[in-house]
Design a protein around this motif. Sequence first.
Motif, mmCIF file in Angstrom:
data_model
loop_
_atom_site.group_PDB
_atom_site.id
_atom_site.type_symbol
_atom_site.label_atom_id
_atom_site.label_comp_id
_atom_site.label_asym_id
_atom_site.label_seq_id
_atom_site.Cartn_x
_atom_site.Cartn_y
_atom_site.Cartn_z
ATOM 1 N N TYR A 186 0.851 -1.188 0.000
ATOM 2 C CA TYR A 186 0.000 0.000 0.000
ATOM 3 C C TYR A 186 0.886 1.236 0.000
ATOM 4 O O TYR A 186 1.874 1.301 0.738
ATOM 5 N N LEU A 187 0.520 2.195 -0.832
ATOM 6 C CA LEU A 187 1.218 3.478 -0.900
ATOM 7 C C LEU A 187 0.220 4.575 -0.561
ATOM 8 O O LEU A 187 -0.792 4.734 -1.263
ATOM 9 N N ALA A 188 0.467 5.316 0.512
ATOM 10 C CA ALA A 188 -0.394 6.427 0.900
ATOM 11 C C ALA A 188 0.208 7.727 0.381
ATOM 12 O O ALA A 188 1.386 8.006 0.611
ATOM 13 N N VAL A 189 -0.596 8.512 -0.325
ATOM 14 C CA VAL A 189 -0.197 9.833 -0.809
ATOM 15 C C VAL A 189 -0.908 10.854 0.074
ATOM 16 O O VAL A 189 -2.144 10.915 0.093
ATOM 17 N N GLY A 208 -7.746 -3.868 7.485
ATOM 18 C CA GLY A 208 -8.882 -4.229 6.648
ATOM 19 C C GLY A 208 -8.633 -5.506 5.870
ATOM 20 O O GLY A 208 -9.518 -6.369 5.754
ATOM 21 N N ASN A 209 -7.423 -5.647 5.337
ATOM 22 C CA ASN A 209 -7.091 -6.855 4.580
ATOM 23 C C ASN A 209 -7.148 -8.092 5.469
ATOM 24 O O ASN A 209 -7.635 -9.151 5.068
ATOM 25 N N ARG A 210 -6.638 -7.956 6.697
ATOM 26 C CA ARG A 210 -6.662 -9.083 7.634
ATOM 27 C C ARG A 210 -8.097 -9.472 7.988
ATOM 28 O O ARG A 210 -8.442 -10.660 8.044
ATOM 29 N N GLU A 211 -8.957 -8.465 8.224
ATOM 30 C CA GLU A 211 -10.349 -8.747 8.555
ATOM 31 C C GLU A 211 -11.073 -9.401 7.388
ATOM 32 O O GLU A 211 -11.911 -10.296 7.587
ATOM 33 N N THR A 221 -5.022 -8.705 -3.041
ATOM 34 C CA THR A 221 -3.662 -9.184 -3.286
ATOM 35 C C THR A 221 -2.850 -8.249 -4.162
ATOM 36 O O THR A 221 -1.657 -8.477 -4.362
ATOM 37 N N ARG A 222 -3.477 -7.187 -4.685
ATOM 38 C CA ARG A 222 -2.777 -6.295 -5.598
ATOM 39 C C ARG A 222 -2.287 -5.052 -4.862
ATOM 40 O O ARG A 222 -3.028 -4.469 -4.064
ATOM 41 N N GLU A 282 -13.290 0.255 2.683
ATOM 42 C CA GLU A 282 -12.802 0.355 1.307
ATOM 43 C C GLU A 282 -11.959 -0.853 0.920
ATOM 44 O O GLU A 282 -11.966 -1.284 -0.236
ATOM 45 N N LEU A 283 -11.231 -1.419 1.881
ATOM 46 C CA LEU A 283 -10.424 -2.600 1.576
ATOM 47 C C LEU A 283 -11.287 -3.791 1.212
ATOM 48 O O LEU A 283 -10.875 -4.655 0.423
ATOM 49 N N THR A 284 -12.496 -3.856 1.775
ATOM 50 C CA THR A 284 -13.405 -4.935 1.380
ATOM 51 C C THR A 284 -13.814 -4.779 -0.076
ATOM 52 O O THR A 284 -13.921 -5.767 -0.816
ATOM 53 N N HIS A 285 -14.040 -3.552 -0.514
ATOM 54 C CA HIS A 285 -14.324 -3.338 -1.940
ATOM 55 C C HIS A 285 -13.147 -3.781 -2.802
ATOM 56 O O HIS A 285 -13.323 -4.363 -3.875
ATOM 57 N N LEU A 286 -11.932 -3.489 -2.345
ATOM 58 C CA LEU A 286 -10.759 -3.935 -3.095
ATOM 59 C C LEU A 286 -10.688 -5.462 -3.133
ATOM 60 O O LEU A 286 -10.378 -6.052 -4.175
#
Length: 422
Positions: A186-189, A208-211, A221-222, A282-286
Amino acid sequence: AALVLFGLVAFLNHLASPSPQVFRTAAGVKMPGYSLRGALEQPTKGDIARVVRALDTRAQAVLGGDQSAFMSVVDTDQRSFDHAQLVAWGNTRRLPLAKLSFAYDGVLEPDNPLHTATFLARVTTTYEIAGYDTSPVQVDDGFSFVKVHGSWKLAGVSDADDQFAKTALPVPWDGPPIDTYGDGHYLAVVDRGKKALGRRIVALCRVGNREDRTLLGIENTRPTVVVATTQTTGFRKFSGFDAEAVTYPLSGPDGVTPGWRVAVNPHMVAEAAASPVVLPHELTHLATQSYLADSPRWLVEGSAEYVAYHAHGGLAAEMRGQGYGLRRPVQDRLPDTATFYSRAHVQFDYVEGTALVTWIEEHRGRDAVVSLMRAYDDAGGYDVSFDPDTATPGILSKVLGISPTALATAAYAEMESDVPKA
């Protein structure tokens, strides 16, 4: 509380046809090209060639780290724009850009009268952030050039007269000075000086990914870029007034989708970073991006809310946060996809979506929600006329062994038992 939306509406905008061109007239004759007040009605082939060279110089300067070349094509007589371009240059230094190019197709665009002779060009910016974009990303916008001492100089990198239809958010180096923080996935701007905020954003994405992996059995995974700056250009037009964050698909050459972005509402960056639910949502959408286009909205948003609130009080906590305190007769129907985001009390649609997904997970098991999404995706395929609501009775019966009426009645009855007491 403000809403958390995903970017499907923006995705559908990519499929929509552009708005009709409106040509200005002079003495009753259609005259596309320059501004009416500037007296230059049509650029020559030489003008076009010089503008294309300026765009190429700009791109190569960024990739080569040449600030002098980058600024050589800018109209430095405009002090505010000159300063903004110095900021843009500094921003490009903080992004690992592997590719960058600007393309103008040579088509003259009709324009509204401007104060100076301005060459308006629809420019396609193609770029790739190394390690995070799997292929080049494309963003369309209007660039403006003015003639300074006989040379065309860049005078604007946004739509000068609001004629271009926007279907994507701006490139991440436009706007205020930025910093970045990344961990390889993950890259935060973020705004300059806010690197600690960037670290928190990346940490929330990891949570979020872990949940998602624990609760739904699926994960993102991207590598993904999260833009959380105070750059306001286009956000509300792109996402809606109250969205705290959006997740949206990127566009690439030849219809390729290079990946997805998360963009935080520029007016709510601090609130979103402080919230334990916004970015996990949002991570769930991803994580479920492959199934978003064909799944009903109650399933899409309900699964994201279910994951986000699970460790923070679940459905009851969301109901308190959304002000769902009024008892009402238990309904026997699911929220409509077509009107999900347009109702006056859309937050109740979110709560009901969470109730439905919670019931499914508790009564049908961890894999049931993703199995449902896959069934909708299989049924929809590439059929743009596919209606998930129409397909719901058959899919619910096949995957869960339940009817829409029975699901709604059971889930809402459990939800009503948790309504916060006045």
